[in-house]
Design a protein around this motif. Structure first.
Motif, PDB file in Angstrom:
ATOM      1  N   ALA A 155     -11.970  -7.530   9.383  1.00  0.00           N
ATOM      2  CA  ALA A 155     -11.622  -6.175   8.958  1.00  0.00           C
ATOM      3  C   ALA A 155     -10.236  -6.143   8.322  1.00  0.00           C
ATOM      4  CB  ALA A 155     -11.678  -5.240  10.152  1.00  0.00           C
ATOM      5  N   PHE A 156      -9.978  -5.049   7.590  1.00  0.00           N
ATOM      6  CA  PHE A 156      -8.643  -4.879   7.004  1.00  0.00           C
ATOM      7  C   PHE A 156      -8.189  -3.435   7.206  1.00  0.00           C
ATOM      8  CE2 PHE A 156      -9.962  -2.488   3.281  1.00  0.00           C
ATOM      9  CZ  PHE A 156     -11.274  -2.893   3.093  1.00  0.00           C
ATOM     10  N   THR A 157      -6.870  -3.245   7.114  1.00  0.00           N
ATOM     11  CA  THR A 157      -6.283  -1.933   7.381  1.00  0.00           C
ATOM     12  C   THR A 157      -5.658  -1.350   6.113  1.00  0.00           C
ATOM     13  OG1 THR A 157      -4.109  -2.841   7.917  1.00  0.00           O
ATOM     14  CG2 THR A 157      -5.717  -2.691   9.723  1.00  0.00           C
ATOM     15  N   ALA A 158      -5.207  -0.096   6.233  1.00  0.00           N
ATOM     16  CA  ALA A 158      -4.517   0.564   5.110  1.00  0.00           C
ATOM     17  C   ALA A 158      -3.246  -0.194   4.746  1.00  0.00           C
ATOM     18  CB  ALA A 158      -4.190   2.006   5.485  1.00  0.00           C
ATOM     19  N   LYS A 159      -2.622  -0.799   5.763  1.00  0.00           N
ATOM     20  CA  LYS A 159      -1.413  -1.587   5.527  1.00  0.00           C
ATOM     21  C   LYS A 159      -1.723  -2.796   4.655  1.00  0.00           C
ATOM     22  CE  LYS A 159       2.339  -3.969   7.966  1.00  0.00           C
ATOM     23  NZ  LYS A 159       2.875  -4.390   9.278  1.00  0.00           N
ATOM     24  N   ASP A 160      -2.908  -3.403   4.878  1.00  0.00           N
ATOM     25  CA  ASP A 160      -3.320  -4.552   4.060  1.00  0.00           C
ATOM     26  C   ASP A 160      -3.535  -4.137   2.604  1.00  0.00           C
ATOM     27  OD1 ASP A 160      -5.402  -5.694   6.793  1.00  0.00           O
ATOM     28  OD2 ASP A 160      -3.344  -6.294   6.256  1.00  0.00           O
ATOM     29  N   VAL A 161      -4.125  -2.970   2.425  1.00  0.00           N
ATOM     30  CA  VAL A 161      -4.349  -2.449   1.062  1.00  0.00           C
ATOM     31  C   VAL A 161      -3.007  -2.235   0.365  1.00  0.00           C
ATOM     32  CG1 VAL A 161      -5.275  -0.548  -0.313  1.00  0.00           C
ATOM     33  CG2 VAL A 161      -6.522  -1.354   1.700  1.00  0.00           C
ATOM     34  N   LYS A 162      -2.064  -1.642   1.099  1.00  0.00           N
ATOM     35  CA  LYS A 162      -0.728  -1.387   0.548  1.00  0.00           C
ATOM     36  C   LYS A 162      -0.045  -2.699   0.167  1.00  0.00           C
ATOM     37  CE  LYS A 162       3.621   0.996   1.715  1.00  0.00           C
ATOM     38  NZ  LYS A 162       4.550  -0.132   1.695  1.00  0.00           N
ATOM     39  N   GLU A 163      -0.154  -3.693   1.034  1.00  0.00           N
ATOM     40  CA  GLU A 163       0.482  -4.986   0.774  1.00  0.00           C
ATOM     41  C   GLU A 163      -0.124  -5.666  -0.456  1.00  0.00           C
ATOM     42  OE1 GLU A 163       0.476  -7.596   4.132  1.00  0.00           O
ATOM     43  OE2 GLU A 163       1.149  -9.337   2.966  1.00  0.00           O
ATOM     44  N   ARG A 193      -1.583  -4.156  -2.956  1.00  0.00           N
ATOM     45  CA  ARG A 193      -1.155  -3.391  -4.134  1.00  0.00           C
ATOM     46  C   ARG A 193       0.236  -3.831  -4.582  1.00  0.00           C
ATOM     47  NH1 ARG A 193      -1.545   2.920  -3.958  1.00  0.00           N
ATOM     48  NH2 ARG A 193      -1.064   2.563  -6.154  1.00  0.00           N
ATOM     49  N   GLU A 194       1.134  -4.036  -3.607  1.00  0.00           N
ATOM     50  CA  GLU A 194       2.500  -4.446  -3.934  1.00  0.00           C
ATOM     51  C   GLU A 194       2.530  -5.871  -4.500  1.00  0.00           C
ATOM     52  OE1 GLU A 194       4.755  -1.740  -0.506  1.00  0.00           O
ATOM     53  OE2 GLU A 194       4.513  -3.899  -0.240  1.00  0.00           O
ATOM     54  N   MET A 195       1.628  -6.721  -4.017  1.00  0.00           N
ATOM     55  CA  MET A 195       1.575  -8.109  -4.484  1.00  0.00           C
ATOM     56  C   MET A 195       1.029  -8.219  -5.908  1.00  0.00           C
ATOM     57  SD  MET A 195       0.112 -10.016  -1.084  1.00  0.00           S
ATOM     58  CE  MET A 195      -0.191 -11.568  -1.944  1.00  0.00           C
ATOM     59  N   THR A 196       0.058  -7.368  -6.226  1.00  0.00           N
ATOM     60  CA  THR A 196      -0.662  -7.530  -7.491  1.00  0.00           C
ATOM     61  C   THR A 196      -0.409  -6.426  -8.516  1.00  0.00           C
ATOM     62  OG1 THR A 196      -2.594  -6.318  -6.681  1.00  0.00           O
ATOM     63  CG2 THR A 196      -2.523  -8.705  -6.260  1.00  0.00           C
ATOM     64  N   GLY A 197       0.011  -5.246  -8.020  1.00  0.00           N
ATOM     65  CA  GLY A 197       0.195  -4.129  -8.929  1.00  0.00           C
ATOM     66  C   GLY A 197      -1.100  -3.445  -9.306  1.00  0.00           C
ATOM     67  N   CYS A 198      -2.197  -3.819  -8.637  1.00  0.00           N
ATOM     68  CA  CYS A 198      -3.501  -3.224  -8.956  1.00  0.00           C
ATOM     69  C   CYS A 198      -3.678  -1.895  -8.224  1.00  0.00           C
ATOM     70  CB  CYS A 198      -4.618  -4.178  -8.573  1.00  0.00           C
ATOM     71  SG  CYS A 198      -4.623  -5.697  -9.561  1.00  0.00           S
ATOM     72  N   GLY A 199      -4.665  -1.126  -8.660  1.00  0.00           N
ATOM     73  CA  GLY A 199      -4.940   0.167  -8.067  1.00  0.00           C
ATOM     74  C   GLY A 199      -5.512   0.057  -6.668  1.00  0.00           C
ATOM     75  N   MET A 200      -5.465   1.178  -5.938  1.00  0.00           N
ATOM     76  CA  MET A 200      -5.916   1.180  -4.551  1.00  0.00           C
ATOM     77  C   MET A 200      -7.400   0.831  -4.430  1.00  0.00           C
ATOM     78  SD  MET A 200      -5.522   4.204  -1.708  1.00  0.00           S
ATOM     79  CE  MET A 200      -6.646   5.327  -2.568  1.00  0.00           C
ATOM     80  N   MET A 201      -8.234   1.386  -5.291  1.00  0.00           N
ATOM     81  CA  MET A 201      -9.675   1.126  -5.211  1.00  0.00           C
ATOM     82  C   MET A 201     -10.004  -0.335  -5.496  1.00  0.00           C
ATOM     83  SD  MET A 201     -10.885   3.844  -4.120  1.00  0.00           S
ATOM     84  CE  MET A 201     -12.593   3.276  -4.154  1.00  0.00           C
TER      85      MET A 201
END
Length: 301
Positions: free
Chosen positions: A2-10, A12-20
Motif C-alpha cells: 500500500a501507499f499513503t498520501a505522503k508517498d504521493v507527495k514525495e 510529486r516532488e521527485m518527478t514534478g508530475c501531477g497528483m493523478m
C-alpha cells in the motif's frame, strides 16, 4: 504494497508530475517508489521535469479576436529557442490555448491549465505536457489577457510583439475606422506607450517626474521660477512619450494620436474612443538562455 498520501507527495516532488499520474504510478508499482519513478519515466512523464528547469524566454505572442462573440485574447507562450517558436505544432498549440481562453474565460493561468483545450482531446495541462515531450523543450504559458468589445488585434514580427486595442465606437466595420484602428495598434507595437491617456498616469509617477525635471532644470543653472515653468513644457514631452493619445502619430506628421482619432470620428460623423490597449513583448523581463558551445563540448568530453 500500500501507499499513503505522503508517498504521493514525495513522488510529486521527485518527478514534478501531477497528483493523478503519481497515484497511477504507485498503484502500478504496488507502492515501490523506485519502480514508480521508472514507470513515470517510461511513460515519458518524468522526463519533462528536467526540461522544466531550463530557461524559456523565446516563444510567441498571439493576439486573436472572435468577431461573433466580440471577445479577444492576447497570450504569451514561451519556449527555449526561436526555432521551436516557429514550429507549426507549437503555433497551433498557442492558438488552441487562446481559443480556450475565449470560450471559457479562466481567471488565471492556473485555472486555465485545468480546462479542456480547444480542438484537442486533452486538458490544457495535458496538451502542454504533450508538446514538451514531442518538441523536447521547456514550454510555459506565461500570461494572457481577455477583453470584450470592439477589439483590434495586431501581431508584429511573427509573434515577437502582440497588441490588442479596445474601442468604444459606433463606427465599427467602416473602412476608415478599420484603417485607423490598425494604425493605432501598430503605433502601440512600435512606440510601446505605458498608458492610454494622461488621466491614467498615477499621481505618484507624475510627481516623481516633475521632481526629476525640476532638479534637471536647476542643475542646468536656471533660476527657480524659470525652472518651474520649464517643468510644464517638459511634462508635455513626458506625456508625449508614455501616453498613447499624446504620442505623435506614426502616420500623420505633427499630429497626436488623439487628434487623428478626433478627425476620423468627425469625418464619419460618429464616436471613436480608445478605451485601453494591451501590449505583450515576447520574453520581456525574462532571463534569456545563453548557449555556451565550448562548455557543452567540454562537458561531453
Amino acid at each position: 504494497m500500500a501507499f499513503t498520501a505522503k508517498d504521493v507527495k514525495e513522488l510529486r516532488e521527485m518527478t514534478g508530475c501531477g497528483m493523478m499520474e503519481c497515484k497511477k504510478a504507485l498503484t502500478a508499482s504496488e507502492g515501490d517508489m523506485d519502480k514508480a519513478v521508472e514507470f513515470l519515466r517510461e511513460k515519458g512523464l518524468a522526463a519533462q521535469q528536467k526540461k522544466a528547469g531550463r530557461i524559456a524566454a523565446e516563444g510567441i505572442v498571439v493576439s486573436v479576436v472572435d468577431e461573433a462573440k466580440q471577445v479577444g485574447v492576447i497570450l504569451e507562450v514561451n519556449a527555449e529557442t526561436d526555432f521551436v517558436a516557429k514550429n507549426e505544432t507549437f503555433v497551433t498549440f498557442a492558438n488552441n490555448v487562446a481559443q480556450t481562453i475565449i470560450d471559457e474565460n479562466p481567471a488565471d493561468v492556473e485555472a486555465l491549465m485545468a480546462l479542456h483545450c480547444a480542438n484537442t482531446e486533452f486538458t490544457v495541462e495535458e496538451a502542454l505536457r504533450d508538446r514538451i515531450l514531442v518538441i523536447g523543450e521547456n514550454i510555459k504559458i506565461r500570461r494572457f489577457e481577455r477583453l470584450e468589445g470592439v477589439l483590434v488585434p495586431y501581431v508584429h514580427a511573427q509573434g515577437k510583439i502582440g497588441v490588442m486595442v479596445e474601442f468604444d465606437t459606433d463606427c465599427a466595420g467602416k473602412p476608415e475606422f478599420v484603417a485607423l484602428a490598425k494604425d493605432i495598434a501598430m503605433q502601440v507595437a512600435a512606440n510601446a506607450p505605458q498608458y492610454t491617456s494622461k488621466e491614467e498616469v498615477p499621481a505618484d509617477v507624475v510627481e516623481n517626474e516633475q521632481k526629476i525635471q525640476l532638479a534637471t532644470a536647476l542643475n542646468e543653472g536656471k533660476p527657480q521660477q524659470i525652472a518651474e515653468k520649464m517643468v510644464m513644457g517638459r511634462m508635455g514631452k513626458f506625456y508625449g512619450e508614455v501616453c498613447l493619445l499624446e504620442q505623435e502619430s506614426i502616420k500623420e506628421d505633427k499630429m497626436t494620436v488623439a487628434k487623428v482619432v478626433a478627425n476620423v470620428a468627425k469625418q464619419l460623423g460618429g464616436k471613436i474612443e480608445v478605451v485601453k490597449f494591451v501590449r505583450f513583448e515576447r520574453g520581456e523581463g525574462l532571463e534569456k538562455r545563453v548557449d555556451d558551445f565550448g562548455a557543452e563540448v567540454a562537458s561531453m568530453l
